[in-house]
Design an enzyme around this catalytic site. Sequence first.
Site, PDB file in Angstrom:
ATOM      1  N   HIS A  88       0.824  -1.206   0.000  1.00 21.80           N
ATOM      2  CA  HIS A  88       0.000   0.000   0.000  1.00 21.80           C
ATOM      3  C   HIS A  88       0.865   1.265   0.000  1.00 21.80           C
ATOM      4  CE1 HIS A  88      -2.882   3.047   1.234  1.00 21.80           C
ATOM      5  NE2 HIS A  88      -2.139   3.294   2.303  1.00 21.80           N
ATOM      6  N   ASP A 117       5.860  20.370 -27.852  1.00 27.24           N
ATOM      7  CA  ASP A 117       6.086  19.071 -27.216  1.00 27.24           C
ATOM      8  C   ASP A 117       7.096  19.280 -26.103  1.00 27.24           C
ATOM      9  OD1 ASP A 117       6.195  16.342 -26.580  1.00 27.24           O
ATOM     10  OD2 ASP A 117       6.004  15.751 -28.675  1.00 27.24           O
ATOM     11  N   TRP A 151       7.273   0.773   3.555  1.00 29.79           N
ATOM     12  CA  TRP A 151       7.780   1.508   2.386  1.00 29.79           C
ATOM     13  C   TRP A 151       9.181   2.070   2.642  1.00 29.79           C
ATOM     14  CZ3 TRP A 151       8.619   6.844   0.971  1.00 29.79           C
ATOM     15  CH2 TRP A 151       8.518   7.735   2.028  1.00 29.79           C
ATOM     16  N   SER A 181      12.996   6.522 -14.087  1.00 35.93           N
ATOM     17  CA  SER A 181      11.894   7.135 -14.832  1.00 35.93           C
ATOM     18  C   SER A 181      11.723   8.596 -14.430  1.00 35.93           C
ATOM     19  CB  SER A 181      10.608   6.350 -14.542  1.00 35.93           C
ATOM     20  OG  SER A 181       9.471   7.138 -14.784  1.00 35.93           O
ATOM     21  N   SER A 182      11.663   8.844 -13.115  1.00 40.91           N
ATOM     22  CA  SER A 182      11.447  10.213 -12.649  1.00 40.91           C
ATOM     23  C   SER A 182      12.644  11.101 -12.965  1.00 40.91           C
ATOM     24  CB  SER A 182      11.213  10.235 -11.143  1.00 40.91           C
ATOM     25  OG  SER A 182      10.047   9.559 -10.820  1.00 40.91           O
ATOM     26  N   HIS A 265      12.416  12.901   2.903  1.00 38.35           N
ATOM     27  CA  HIS A 265      11.718  14.134   3.241  1.00 38.35           C
ATOM     28  C   HIS A 265      11.484  15.023   2.015  1.00 38.35           C
ATOM     29  CE1 HIS A 265       9.614  16.970   5.597  1.00 38.35           C
ATOM     30  NE2 HIS A 265      10.212  17.871   4.856  1.00 38.35           N
ATOM     31  N   GLU A 267      11.031  14.040  -0.760  1.00 36.54           N
ATOM     32  CA  GLU A 267       9.979  13.311  -1.466  1.00 36.54           C
ATOM     33  C   GLU A 267       8.587  13.842  -1.082  1.00 36.54           C
ATOM     34  OE1 GLU A 267      10.155  11.145  -3.822  1.00 36.54           O
ATOM     35  OE2 GLU A 267       8.691   9.524  -3.612  1.00 36.54           O
ATOM     36  N   TYR A 269       7.829  16.866  -0.453  1.00 33.28           N
ATOM     37  CA  TYR A 269       7.591  18.082  -1.237  1.00 33.28           C
ATOM     38  C   TYR A 269       7.481  17.766  -2.719  1.00 33.28           C
ATOM     39  CZ  TYR A 269       8.295  19.937   3.234  1.00 33.28           C
ATOM     40  OH  TYR A 269       8.130  20.157   4.566  1.00 33.28           O
ATOM     41  N   SER A 280      -2.882  26.813  -7.209  1.00 37.15           N
ATOM     42  CA  SER A 280      -2.619  28.203  -7.597  1.00 37.15           C
ATOM     43  C   SER A 280      -3.179  28.528  -8.982  1.00 37.15           C
ATOM     44  CB  SER A 280      -1.115  28.490  -7.570  1.00 37.15           C
ATOM     45  OG  SER A 280      -0.590  28.206  -6.306  1.00 37.15           O
ATOM     46  N   HIS A 314      14.461  14.828  11.013  1.00 32.31           N
ATOM     47  CA  HIS A 314      13.310  14.855  11.915  1.00 32.31           C
ATOM     48  C   HIS A 314      12.507  13.546  11.827  1.00 32.31           C
ATOM     49  CE1 HIS A 314      10.600  17.115   8.768  1.00 32.31           C
ATOM     50  NE2 HIS A 314      10.688  15.849   8.502  1.00 32.31           N
ATOM     51  N   HIS A 315      12.866  12.696  10.876  1.00 37.44           N
ATOM     52  CA  HIS A 315      12.268  11.365  10.835  1.00 37.44           C
ATOM     53  C   HIS A 315      13.047  10.391  11.707  1.00 37.44           C
ATOM     54  CE1 HIS A 315       9.475  12.209   7.500  1.00 37.44           C
ATOM     55  NE2 HIS A 315      10.408  13.091   7.161  1.00 37.44           N
ATOM     56  N   THR A 340       5.159  28.013   3.813  1.00 35.98           N
ATOM     57  CA  THR A 340       3.881  27.329   3.612  1.00 35.98           C
ATOM     58  C   THR A 340       2.742  28.234   4.045  1.00 35.98           C
ATOM     59  OG1 THR A 340       5.069  25.320   4.199  1.00 35.98           O
ATOM     60  CG2 THR A 340       2.698  25.138   3.984  1.00 35.98           C
ATOM     61  N   LYS A 343       1.930  30.782   1.455  1.00 34.58           N
ATOM     62  CA  LYS A 343       1.077  30.269   0.377  1.00 34.58           C
ATOM     63  C   LYS A 343      -0.372  30.193   0.807  1.00 34.58           C
ATOM     64  CE  LYS A 343       4.022  27.668  -2.530  1.00 34.58           C
ATOM     65  NZ  LYS A 343       3.983  26.658  -3.539  1.00 34.58           N
ATOM     66  N   ARG A 462       1.697   1.756  15.216  1.00 34.93           N
ATOM     67  CA  ARG A 462       1.637   1.661  13.764  1.00 34.93           C
ATOM     68  C   ARG A 462       2.192   0.298  13.351  1.00 34.93           C
ATOM     69  NH1 ARG A 462       5.728   5.579  10.400  1.00 34.93           N
ATOM     70  NH2 ARG A 462       5.174   4.809   8.342  1.00 34.93           N
TER      71      ARG A 462
HETATM   72  C1  HEM Z   1      -7.435   5.792   0.147  1.00 35.36           C
HETATM   73  C2  HEM Z   1      -7.459   5.951   1.450  1.00 35.36           C
HETATM   74  C3  HEM Z   1      -6.373   5.400   2.351  1.00 35.36           C
HETATM   75  C4  HEM Z   1      -6.557   4.599   3.427  1.00 35.36           C
HETATM   76  C5  HEM Z   1      -7.885   4.087   3.960  1.00 35.36           C
HETATM   77  C6  HEM Z   1      -5.248   4.304   3.967  1.00 35.36           C
HETATM   78  C7  HEM Z   1      -5.020   3.484   5.065  1.00 35.36           C
HETATM   79  C8  HEM Z   1      -3.793   3.192   5.607  1.00 35.36           C
HETATM   80  C9  HEM Z   1      -3.548   2.439   6.798  1.00 35.36           C
HETATM   81  C10 HEM Z   1      -4.629   1.811   7.678  1.00 35.36           C
HETATM   82  C11 HEM Z   1      -2.216   2.397   7.005  1.00 35.36           C
HETATM   83  C12 HEM Z   1      -1.477   1.853   8.198  1.00 35.36           C
HETATM   84  C13 HEM Z   1      -0.977   0.512   8.141  1.00 35.36           C
HETATM   85  C14 HEM Z   1      -0.321   0.212   9.473  1.00 35.36           C
HETATM   86  O1  HEM Z   1       0.395   1.058  10.018  1.00 35.36           O
HETATM   87  O2  HEM Z   1      -0.520  -0.900   9.973  1.00 35.36           O
HETATM   88  C15 HEM Z   1      -1.590   3.119   5.929  1.00 35.36           C
HETATM   89  C16 HEM Z   1      -0.236   3.280   5.789  1.00 35.36           C
HETATM   90  C17 HEM Z   1       0.344   4.083   4.814  1.00 35.36           C
HETATM   91  N1  HEM Z   1      -0.306   4.826   3.844  1.00 35.36           N
HETATM   92 FE1  HEM Z   1      -2.289   4.871   3.537  1.00 35.36          FE
HETATM   93  N2  HEM Z   1      -4.297   4.947   3.210  1.00 35.36           N
HETATM   94  C18 HEM Z   1      -4.938   5.645   2.226  1.00 35.36           C
HETATM   95  C19 HEM Z   1      -4.360   6.452   1.269  1.00 35.36           C
HETATM   96  C20 HEM Z   1      -3.003   6.719   1.179  1.00 35.36           C
HETATM   97  C21 HEM Z   1      -2.386   7.632   0.255  1.00 35.36           C
HETATM   98  C22 HEM Z   1      -3.110   8.444  -0.794  1.00 35.36           C
HETATM   99  C23 HEM Z   1      -1.055   7.592   0.512  1.00 35.36           C
HETATM  100  C24 HEM Z   1       0.105   8.316  -0.134  1.00 35.36           C
HETATM  101  C25 HEM Z   1       0.083   9.122  -1.099  1.00 35.36           C
HETATM  102  C26 HEM Z   1      -0.826   6.669   1.571  1.00 35.36           C
HETATM  103  C27 HEM Z   1       0.418   6.362   2.089  1.00 35.36           C
HETATM  104  C28 HEM Z   1       0.644   5.497   3.125  1.00 35.36           C
HETATM  105  C29 HEM Z   1       1.955   5.169   3.631  1.00 35.36           C
HETATM  106  C30 HEM Z   1       3.287   5.711   3.114  1.00 35.36           C
HETATM  107  C31 HEM Z   1       1.770   4.279   4.692  1.00 35.36           C
HETATM  108  C32 HEM Z   1       2.840   3.686   5.571  1.00 35.36           C
HETATM  109  C33 HEM Z   1       3.117   2.299   5.155  1.00 35.36           C
HETATM  110  C34 HEM Z   1       4.199   1.788   6.003  1.00 35.36           C
HETATM  111  O3  HEM Z   1       4.077   1.921   7.243  1.00 35.36           O
HETATM  112  O4  HEM Z   1       5.165   1.272   5.464  1.00 35.36           O
HETATM  113  N3  HEM Z   1      -2.027   6.148   1.964  1.00 35.36           N
HETATM  114  N4  HEM Z   1      -2.579   3.597   5.081  1.00 35.36           N
HETATM  115 CU   LIG Z   2       9.966  14.998   6.860  1.00 37.47          CU
END
Ligand code: HEM
Ligand SMILES: [Cu+2]
Length: 575
Positions: A88, A117, A151, A181-182, A265, A267, A269, A280, A314-315, A340, A343, A462
């Site tokens: 996820h 282009d 992640w 790619s990026s 970090h 990332e 931004y 904007s 800070h992480h 911020t 803005k 978590r």
């Molecule tokens: C669509 C709605 C979303 C729901 C319901 C959701 C739900 C969750 C939940 C429950 C966790 C925690 C898992 C845990 O700690 O056991 C999680 C982790 C995370 N989510 Fe989401 N999420 C959503 C959208 C997003 C989006 C849009 C992003 C990023 C752009 C994102 C990035 C992350 C990241 C980076 C983690 C941490 C994973 C890790 O601990 O390695 N999530 N999410």
């Molecule tokens: Cu940070």
Amino acid sequence: MAATVEAPTTTVEPIPQVAARKVDAPATGWTSWVTTTDHKRIGIMYLVLTFAFFILGGVEALLIRLQLAVPNNDLLTPQTYNELFTMHGTTMIFLFVVPVMAGFGNYFVPLMIGARDMAFPKLNALSFWLLAAGGLVFYASIFFSPPECGWTCYSPLSDTDYLPSGGVDAWIFLIHLTGLSSLVGAVNFYATIANMRAPGMGWGRLPLFVWAILTYAVLLILALPVIAAAVTLLLTDRHFGTHFYDASNGGSPLLWQHLFWFFGHPEVYIMVLPGFGIISEVLPVFSRKPIFGYKAIAAATLVIAFLGLLVWAHHMFSTPSPSLVLVFFMMSSFLIAVPTGVKIFNWIATLWRGTITYTTSLLFAVGFIGTFLIGGITGIFVAVFPVDWQLTDTYFVVAHFHYVLMGGAVFTIFSGLYYWFPKMTGRLLSEPLGKASFWLMLIGFHVTFLVQHSAGMEGMPRRVYEYSDVQDLAILNLISTIGAFILGFGILLTLINVLISVKKGAVAGPDPWKANTLEWFTQSPPPVNNFDSVPRIRSVEPMKDIRRQVIAQTGAPEPAYMTAMEAGRLAGDGH
Ligand code: HEM
Ligand SMILES: [Cu+2]
């Protein structure tokens, strides 16, 4: 003596034409898509692919939330749970939010600066295919053993001692491929913006979205090589007998954290600055006022990017470090609140006393400001290191970063989608469906994530697959899971909207919103060569100038620019 003919003293500026010259119809069929180097098609392929990953990541999130809905649940095994949150987080960040911004950038940067282009069309196609390859490599691992290291893949968890299976290697290759790619894409954006602007478009007249993509590109160029190096060292540790991260052999697991967060970090931004750029563009159009403080917003973008490079540790407040170091990272994190805040102030000032049209795009933009503000405020909490010592690795952090990422990126992406869909397809998205989608998403989002702050403060850790029935954890988690399904349903409505409107939506015309930037100065969707003639740019709002000129020279009170409502009426559609 013959009288000489006087040359006319006033020169008449030619009225720029909206209609583009007829060019060959674009080739059709799937091979023409696979082999395309047109920035518009590449942009669309980016958007389609990244939204597909958004759906996958969303389904994974719902499964996680189902498992957490009640205490001591055994719907999923611990291992599957670990795999799911790893998939996820990785999917959302590397396969959705970062590349979706490149999708919008690909489609709109050339149009907004009046180019035909990108600077390097073939490299642009390469960027897209590298992204697709990265996603493929990563998702192939679900048929074997997906990674379980989250992640961030911290060592020593990511070393072969703990995770010998190939999942981590798939993750490493995902980072390499999507990173390349990026990186290639970023160089391309930089070259395009630096060299291919319309005549008269100095740096001070660059649309704010283009400023944001330029900054996104610079940050990618600075941050990506670091993570590429980090995962390469991890790969050699795992398979070629090196010990970079192995404490028992003179290596350091902390080295991984420093390298990871020096990338990680910025990332953040990389993910939110393009979204700021979209906002904007959207706010001035729907409040019928010029953006308040153009220069301040452009400057704040650069300052945020610079400060974002200084605060990575800070992480790492819970790792052993001297207090002075902690204080430095705390104070520098606070500093980011200043640009911020500038803005946010300017966006609100843009709305202030404006003639506001409540389109779905505007709603998402305003929803973004509120949501992101909350994420920013909880960010200050976790930047105070003694507070972070209490909150780190709890659900408070999960709530915080979802406020930042859903608020800062997903809402802005949806705002941009509703705003630019007519340009990309020639048709408007349905407003009633869009508004329903917005309200469900906003409510669902806050129901899901607001309560997680409390769950975190009550000690919900978590990354655990089950918790016991203590304090309010049972009810807070249940609320959160219900919210996630409301949120998911809201997202589904926009997808349905896209599928219906792409064929049946009201015809948009070239400029449905009476917008200010150059992409509206051509047909919707634009022809292969984008523009017939590129006008000379005289201000930050070229379309306003052109509209004024048309009115002045033709005397027409309402030139050929239709409002969205009129276009809807003409098409016999009740939008
Ligand atoms: C669509 C709605 C979303 C729901 C319901 C959701 C739900 C969750 C939940 C429950 C966790 C925690 C898992 C845990 O700690 O056991 C999680 C982790 C995370 N989510 Fe989401 N999420 C959503 C959208 C997003 C989006 C849009 C992003 C990023 C752009 C994102 C990035 C992350 C990241 C980076 C983690 C941490 C994973 C890790 O601990 O390695 N999530 N999410
Ligand atoms: Cu940070």
